[in-house]
Write a protein that holds these residues in place. Sequence first.
Motif, PDB file in Angstrom:
ATOM      1  N   SER A 292       0.551  -0.713  -0.301  1.00 48.32           N
ATOM      2  CA  SER A 292      -0.341   0.266   0.038  1.00 48.32           C
ATOM      3  C   SER A 292       0.569   1.543   0.119  1.00 48.32           C
ATOM      4  CB  SER A 292      -0.723   0.236   0.949  1.00 48.32           C
ATOM      5  OG  SER A 292      -1.894   1.336   1.386  1.00 48.32           O
ATOM      6  N   ASP A 293       1.579   0.840   0.466  1.00 45.89           N
ATOM      7  CA  ASP A 293       2.940   2.003   1.023  1.00 45.89           C
ATOM      8  C   ASP A 293       3.519   2.379  -0.631  1.00 45.89           C
ATOM      9  OD1 ASP A 293       2.127   2.772   3.086  1.00 45.89           O
ATOM     10  OD2 ASP A 293       4.316   1.673   4.032  1.00 45.89           O
ATOM     11  N   ILE A 294       3.524   0.968  -1.278  1.00 36.95           N
ATOM     12  CA  ILE A 294       4.828   1.810  -2.217  1.00 36.95           C
ATOM     13  C   ILE A 294       3.504   2.741  -3.305  1.00 36.95           C
ATOM     14  CG2 ILE A 294       5.218   0.603  -4.818  1.00 36.95           C
ATOM     15  CD1 ILE A 294       6.478  -1.649  -2.651  1.00 36.95           C
ATOM     16  N   ASN A 295       2.042   1.628  -3.426  1.00 35.60           N
ATOM     17  CA  ASN A 295       1.169   2.165  -4.073  1.00 35.60           C
ATOM     18  C   ASN A 295       1.065   3.867  -4.018  1.00 35.60           C
ATOM     19  OD1 ASN A 295       0.501  -0.466  -5.149  1.00 35.60           O
ATOM     20  ND2 ASN A 295      -1.972  -0.249  -4.504  1.00 35.60           N
ATOM     21  N   SER A 296       0.782   4.443  -2.804  1.00 34.23           N
ATOM     22  CA  SER A 296       0.886   5.661  -2.062  1.00 34.23           C
ATOM     23  C   SER A 296       2.319   6.238  -2.765  1.00 34.23           C
ATOM     24  CB  SER A 296       0.554   5.702  -1.135  1.00 34.23           C
ATOM     25  OG  SER A 296      -0.866   4.984  -0.456  1.00 34.23           O
ATOM     26  N   TRP A 297       3.247   6.220  -2.661  1.00 40.24           N
ATOM     27  CA  TRP A 297       4.212   6.479  -3.411  1.00 40.24           C
ATOM     28  C   TRP A 297       4.251   7.425  -4.948  1.00 40.24           C
ATOM     29  CZ3 TRP A 297       8.836   5.907  -7.176  1.00 40.24           C
ATOM     30  CH2 TRP A 297       9.527   6.641  -6.494  1.00 40.24           C
ATOM     31  N   LEU A 298       4.175   5.159  -5.467  1.00 45.19           N
ATOM     32  CA  LEU A 298       3.760   5.696  -7.194  1.00 45.19           C
ATOM     33  C   LEU A 298       2.644   6.767  -7.576  1.00 45.19           C
ATOM     34  CD1 LEU A 298       4.248   1.815  -7.495  1.00 45.19           C
ATOM     35  CD2 LEU A 298       5.528   3.466  -8.693  1.00 45.19           C
ATOM     36  N   HIS A 299       1.055   7.239  -6.651  1.00 49.44           N
ATOM     37  CA  HIS A 299       0.035   7.817  -7.566  1.00 49.44           C
ATOM     38  C   HIS A 299       0.994   8.807  -7.203  1.00 49.44           C
ATOM     39  CE1 HIS A 299      -3.028  10.009  -6.207  1.00 49.44           C
ATOM     40  NE2 HIS A 299      -4.126   9.483  -7.080  1.00 49.44           N
ATOM     41  N   ASP A 300       1.158   9.586  -6.251  1.00 54.02           N
ATOM     42  CA  ASP A 300       1.914  10.761  -6.192  1.00 54.02           C
ATOM     43  C   ASP A 300       2.892  10.990  -6.797  1.00 54.02           C
ATOM     44  OD1 ASP A 300       0.550  10.915  -3.840  1.00 54.02           O
ATOM     45  OD2 ASP A 300       2.539  10.758  -2.324  1.00 54.02           O
ATOM     46  N   ARG A 301       4.046   9.633  -7.653  1.00 51.69           N
ATOM     47  CA  ARG A 301       4.364  10.484  -8.601  1.00 51.69           C
ATOM     48  C   ARG A 301       3.476  10.587 -10.191  1.00 51.69           C
ATOM     49  NH1 ARG A 301       5.951   9.875  -4.038  1.00 51.69           N
ATOM     50  NH2 ARG A 301       8.077  10.737  -3.662  1.00 51.69           N
ATOM     51  N   ILE A 302       3.075   9.426 -10.535  1.00 52.74           N
ATOM     52  CA  ILE A 302       3.001   9.585 -11.411  1.00 52.74           C
ATOM     53  C   ILE A 302       1.190  10.839 -11.993  1.00 52.74           C
ATOM     54  CG2 ILE A 302       0.448   8.067 -12.856  1.00 52.74           C
ATOM     55  CD1 ILE A 302       3.199   6.859 -12.909  1.00 52.74           C
ATOM     56  N   THR A 303       0.384  11.141 -10.581  1.00 49.54           N
ATOM     57  CA  THR A 303      -0.055  11.801 -11.049  1.00 49.54           C
ATOM     58  C   THR A 303       0.084  13.524 -10.849  1.00 49.54           C
ATOM     59  OG1 THR A 303      -1.098  12.038  -8.838  1.00 49.54           O
ATOM     60  CG2 THR A 303      -2.069  11.160  -9.897  1.00 49.54           C
ATOM     61  N   ARG A 304       1.845  13.780 -10.230  1.00 50.92           N
ATOM     62  CA  ARG A 304       2.396  15.199 -10.289  1.00 50.92           C
ATOM     63  C   ARG A 304       2.350  15.420 -11.095  1.00 50.92           C
ATOM     64  NH1 ARG A 304       7.363  14.911  -6.405  1.00 50.92           N
ATOM     65  NH2 ARG A 304       5.285  14.394  -5.110  1.00 50.92           N
ATOM     66  N   PRO A 305       1.722  16.630 -11.508  1.00 51.70           N
ATOM     67  CA  PRO A 305       2.336  17.578 -12.730  1.00 51.70           C
ATOM     68  C   PRO A 305       3.675  17.524 -13.072  1.00 51.70           C
ATOM     69  CG  PRO A 305       0.925  18.920 -11.453  1.00 51.70           C
ATOM     70  CD  PRO A 305       1.514  17.600 -10.325  1.00 51.70           C
TER      71      PRO A 305
END
Length: 305
Positions: A292-305
């Motif tokens: 879940s921590d990996i998911n959250s970290w990836l989400h932040d990187r992928i959706t960051r402008p």
Amino acid sequence: MRFALDALFADVPAEQVDEVRDFYKSRTGGRGPSTLRELEEARAKRSAPRAADPPAIEETIEAAEARVPVRIFTPVDGPPRGVYLDIHGGGFYMDSAARGDERNRELADALQLAVVSVDYRLAPEHPWPAAPDDCEAAALWLVEEADARFGTPRLAVGGSSAGATLALATLLRLRDKGAVGRFAGAALQFGTYDLSARTPAGRRIADEYFIQAYAGHVEERTVPDISPVYGVLGGLPPTLLIVGGADVLLEDNLALAGRLSAAGNDVELRVYPETPHGFTSHPTTMAGTALSDINSWLHDRITRP
């Protein structure tokens, strides 16, 4: 200066620590195959990977004068917001991309990603550099085709164990080709970053057959394409390093974190207490927390402008 390992531990509830302590206390550890015959027997005994629903699309991509089989997942609800390149583990000599189908389907739907998993060639039938060649080809294909194929140019990469090693080697190759800028992040789980037996962790695994199978024909195994910890590490995307506090490779992951940071990269290290190598594939609550921590970290990187 005061430096303590517990300061690097991920923030997890005490009951999760108690659970994994009990789980691993009752679990018998093991070693991988130590000969080609044992490897063949281990491969034959492996159960078939469980299929995901909806299943992967199997395809062979072409890039860098190579043809590489991949497995592709797209989210069930809406178009992808990014593309994640998954590189499976297995000591460079076992498993396949299909082994990660359930996790990759979950990742695709949870983060609204297209997930492309690489079926790279395995040692000893195909020793180094076959595996990094295949992973590089898949990465270059995404650099060239992701926008047209998936509607987004935003990329991330990750892998576990040997897959993390190959993911980092791939990023170094792409950086040297000027093609790494499209990658917004790398999530690397307990990679094997020294196959030369020069580091403390490297010496602990020096007699493992997987090293002989993968790179035994190479006299100098400190080349970064085999042992990425020795590379020039500047100019890489933000990196998350996940490792267990009881992992035999903990020291090399700590060393890599330091080298990445010293080279000017954005790096985050999370150590999960009481857990050994490969812990994110084990049926514990802490494994779920780490994923879940990996998911959250990836989400932040992928959706960051």
